[in-house]
Scaffold this motif. Structure first.
Motif, PDB file in Angstrom:
ATOM      1  N   GLY A  16       0.819  -1.210   0.000  1.00 25.34           N
ATOM      2  CA  GLY A  16       0.000   0.000   0.000  1.00 25.34           C
ATOM      3  C   GLY A  16       0.852   1.259   0.000  1.00 25.34           C
ATOM      4  N   TRP A  17       1.909   1.268   0.798  1.00 23.73           N
ATOM      5  CA  TRP A  17       2.807   2.424   0.839  1.00 23.73           C
ATOM      6  C   TRP A  17       3.575   2.586  -0.464  1.00 23.73           C
ATOM      7  CZ3 TRP A  17       1.863   6.129   3.921  1.00 23.73           C
ATOM      8  CH2 TRP A  17       1.328   5.902   5.182  1.00 23.73           C
ATOM      9  N   VAL A  18       4.021   1.473  -1.038  1.00 20.37           N
ATOM     10  CA  VAL A  18       4.734   1.529  -2.319  1.00 20.37           C
ATOM     11  C   VAL A  18       3.801   2.063  -3.402  1.00 20.37           C
ATOM     12  CG1 VAL A  18       5.822   0.114  -4.113  1.00 20.37           C
ATOM     13  CG2 VAL A  18       6.412  -0.260  -1.717  1.00 20.37           C
ATOM     14  N   LEU A  19       2.574   1.602  -3.415  1.00 17.49           N
ATOM     15  CA  LEU A  19       1.597   2.055  -4.403  1.00 17.49           C
ATOM     16  C   LEU A  19       1.254   3.537  -4.206  1.00 17.49           C
ATOM     17  CD1 LEU A  19      -0.207   1.237  -6.746  1.00 17.49           C
ATOM     18  CD2 LEU A  19      -1.910   0.492  -5.094  1.00 17.49           C
ATOM     19  N   LEU A  81      16.997  -4.568  -8.538  1.00 23.75           N
ATOM     20  CA  LEU A  81      17.723  -4.576  -7.262  1.00 23.75           C
ATOM     21  C   LEU A  81      16.758  -4.701  -6.082  1.00 23.75           C
ATOM     22  CD1 LEU A  81      20.422  -1.849  -7.940  1.00 23.75           C
ATOM     23  CD2 LEU A  81      20.780  -4.324  -7.761  1.00 23.75           C
ATOM     24  N   GLY A  82      15.538  -4.215  -6.258  1.00 24.76           N
ATOM     25  CA  GLY A  82      14.521  -4.318  -5.215  1.00 24.76           C
ATOM     26  C   GLY A  82      14.069  -5.737  -4.947  1.00 24.76           C
ATOM     27  N   LEU A  83      14.354  -6.647  -5.877  1.00 22.09           N
ATOM     28  CA  LEU A  83      14.061  -8.053  -5.610  1.00 22.09           C
ATOM     29  C   LEU A  83      14.943  -8.583  -4.484  1.00 22.09           C
ATOM     30  CD1 LEU A  83      13.765  -9.381  -9.270  1.00 22.09           C
ATOM     31  CD2 LEU A  83      11.905  -8.979  -7.642  1.00 22.09           C
ATOM     32  N   ARG A  84      16.124  -8.015  -4.354  1.00 24.42           N
ATOM     33  CA  ARG A  84      17.068  -8.427  -3.314  1.00 24.42           C
ATOM     34  C   ARG A  84      16.987  -7.534  -2.084  1.00 24.42           C
ATOM     35  NH1 ARG A  84      19.708 -10.803   0.102  1.00 24.42           N
ATOM     36  NH2 ARG A  84      21.949 -11.036   0.065  1.00 24.42           N
ATOM     37  N   TRP A  85      16.885  -6.214  -2.302  1.00 17.87           N
ATOM     38  CA  TRP A  85      16.862  -5.239  -1.214  1.00 17.87           C
ATOM     39  C   TRP A  85      15.512  -4.543  -1.201  1.00 17.87           C
ATOM     40  CZ3 TRP A  85      21.400  -5.231  -4.359  1.00 17.87           C
ATOM     41  CH2 TRP A  85      22.489  -5.842  -3.752  1.00 17.87           C
ATOM     42  N   ARG A  86      14.709  -4.842  -0.195  1.00 16.34           N
ATOM     43  CA  ARG A  86      13.342  -4.317  -0.109  1.00 16.34           C
ATOM     44  C   ARG A  86      13.293  -2.800  -0.052  1.00 16.34           C
ATOM     45  NH1 ARG A  86       9.464  -7.685   3.697  1.00 16.34           N
ATOM     46  NH2 ARG A  86       8.356  -5.783   3.255  1.00 16.34           N
ATOM     47  N   ALA A  87      14.335  -2.182   0.469  1.00 17.13           N
ATOM     48  CA  ALA A  87      14.336  -0.726   0.605  1.00 17.13           C
ATOM     49  C   ALA A  87      14.287  -0.024  -0.750  1.00 17.13           C
ATOM     50  CB  ALA A  87      15.569  -0.278   1.376  1.00 17.13           C
ATOM     51  N   LEU A  88      14.611  -0.731  -1.823  1.00 18.38           N
ATOM     52  CA  LEU A  88      14.615  -0.122  -3.155  1.00 18.38           C
ATOM     53  C   LEU A  88      13.289  -0.287  -3.897  1.00 18.38           C
ATOM     54  CD1 LEU A  88      18.193  -1.050  -4.376  1.00 18.38           C
ATOM     55  CD2 LEU A  88      17.370   1.130  -3.512  1.00 18.38           C
ATOM     56  N   GLN A  89      12.335  -1.013  -3.321  1.00 20.06           N
ATOM     57  CA  GLN A  89      11.069  -1.234  -4.011  1.00 20.06           C
ATOM     58  C   GLN A  89      10.258   0.050  -4.158  1.00 20.06           C
ATOM     59  OE1 GLN A  89       9.375  -4.329  -1.638  1.00 20.06           O
ATOM     60  NE2 GLN A  89      10.703  -5.905  -2.495  1.00 20.06           N
ATOM     61  N   ALA A  90      10.175   0.848  -3.108  1.00 21.55           N
ATOM     62  CA  ALA A  90       9.407   2.099  -3.181  1.00 21.55           C
ATOM     63  C   ALA A  90      10.059   3.109  -4.123  1.00 21.55           C
ATOM     64  CB  ALA A  90       9.218   2.689  -1.783  1.00 21.55           C
ATOM     65  N   PRO A  91      11.386   3.329  -4.042  1.00 23.52           N
ATOM     66  CA  PRO A  91      11.986   4.231  -5.027  1.00 23.52           C
ATOM     67  C   PRO A  91      11.834   3.736  -6.459  1.00 23.52           C
ATOM     68  CG  PRO A  91      13.508   3.869  -3.212  1.00 23.52           C
ATOM     69  CD  PRO A  91      12.349   2.944  -3.017  1.00 23.52           C
ATOM     70  N   ALA A  92      11.885   2.427  -6.664  1.00 22.55           N
ATOM     71  CA  ALA A  92      11.710   1.880  -8.014  1.00 22.55           C
ATOM     72  C   ALA A  92      10.312   2.157  -8.525  1.00 22.55           C
ATOM     73  CB  ALA A  92      11.989   0.375  -8.006  1.00 22.55           C
ATOM     74  N   ALA A  93       9.305   1.956  -7.685  1.00 23.22           N
ATOM     75  CA  ALA A  93       7.921   2.196  -8.101  1.00 23.22           C
ATOM     76  C   ALA A  93       7.694   3.682  -8.376  1.00 23.22           C
ATOM     77  CB  ALA A  93       6.957   1.687  -7.031  1.00 23.22           C
TER      78      ALA A  93
END
Length: 135
Positions: A16-19, A81-93
Motif C-alpha cells: 500500500g505504501w509503495v503504491l 535490485l529491489g528483488l534483493r533489497w526491499r528498501a529499493l522497491q518504493a523508489p523503483a515504483a
C-alpha cells in the motif's frame, strides 16, 4: 453446496505504501510534464539559458531524464535490485511511475509491475492461511 464468498482485496501494508508513493510520484511527474516540459512558451523562455536556476533547470532535468528513456531504465534497474533489497522497491515504483508520465513507458511499465509484485512477497504474516472446507 455453498458458494464461496468473495473477500475484499487485502494488500500488505508495505505494498500500500509503495503504491501510494508511486501514485504521488506519477502525479508530480505529470504536473512537471504539463507545466514545464510541454508548453511552448516555457520552452521559448528557457531556450536561451536552459540550465538557469528555477523552472528552466527543472525543465532541463526532466528533458534529460526522458531522453533515451533514462528514467525508465533507472526504474527497471532499481526494481531488479529491489528483488534483493526491499528498501529499493518504493523508489523503483516511484521512479517507474514518473517514467510513465515522462514518455519512458517501455522500461517503466515492467519496472512498476516488478516493484509492486516484489512488495507483495515476503509479507510479515508468515505462511498463507489454509482454507477450511465448508460443511
Amino acid at each position: 453446496m455453498s458458494t464461496p464468498s468473495l473477500s475484499p482485496l487485502r494488500l500488505p501494508a508495505r505494498t500500500g505504501w509503495v503504491l501510494l508513493g508511486a501514485l504521488l510520484a506519477g502525479g508530480l511527474a505529470w504536473a512537471l510534464r504539463s507545466l514545464l516540459v510541454e508548453p511552448p512558451e516555457v520552452a521559448a523562455a528557457c531556450a536561451a539559458a536552459p540550465w538557469a536556476p528555477g523552472p528552466c533547470l527543472l525543465r532541463a532535468l526532466a528533458v534529460e531524464a526522458l531522453l533515451q528513456q533514462r528514467i525508465g531504465w533507472l526504474a527497471l534497474g532499481l526494481a531488479l535490485l529491489g528483488l534483493r533489497w526491499r528498501a529499493l522497491q518504493a523508489p523503483a515504483a516511484a521512479c517507474a511511475a514518473g517514467g510513465l508520465m515522462l514518455y519512458a513507458a517501455d522500461p517503466s511499465a515492467p519496472a512498476l509491475l516488478l516493484a509492486l509484485l516484489a512488495s507483495l512477497g515476503g509479507s510479515s504474516s508468515g505462511s498463507p492461511r489454509a482454507s477450511s472446507p465448508s460443511a
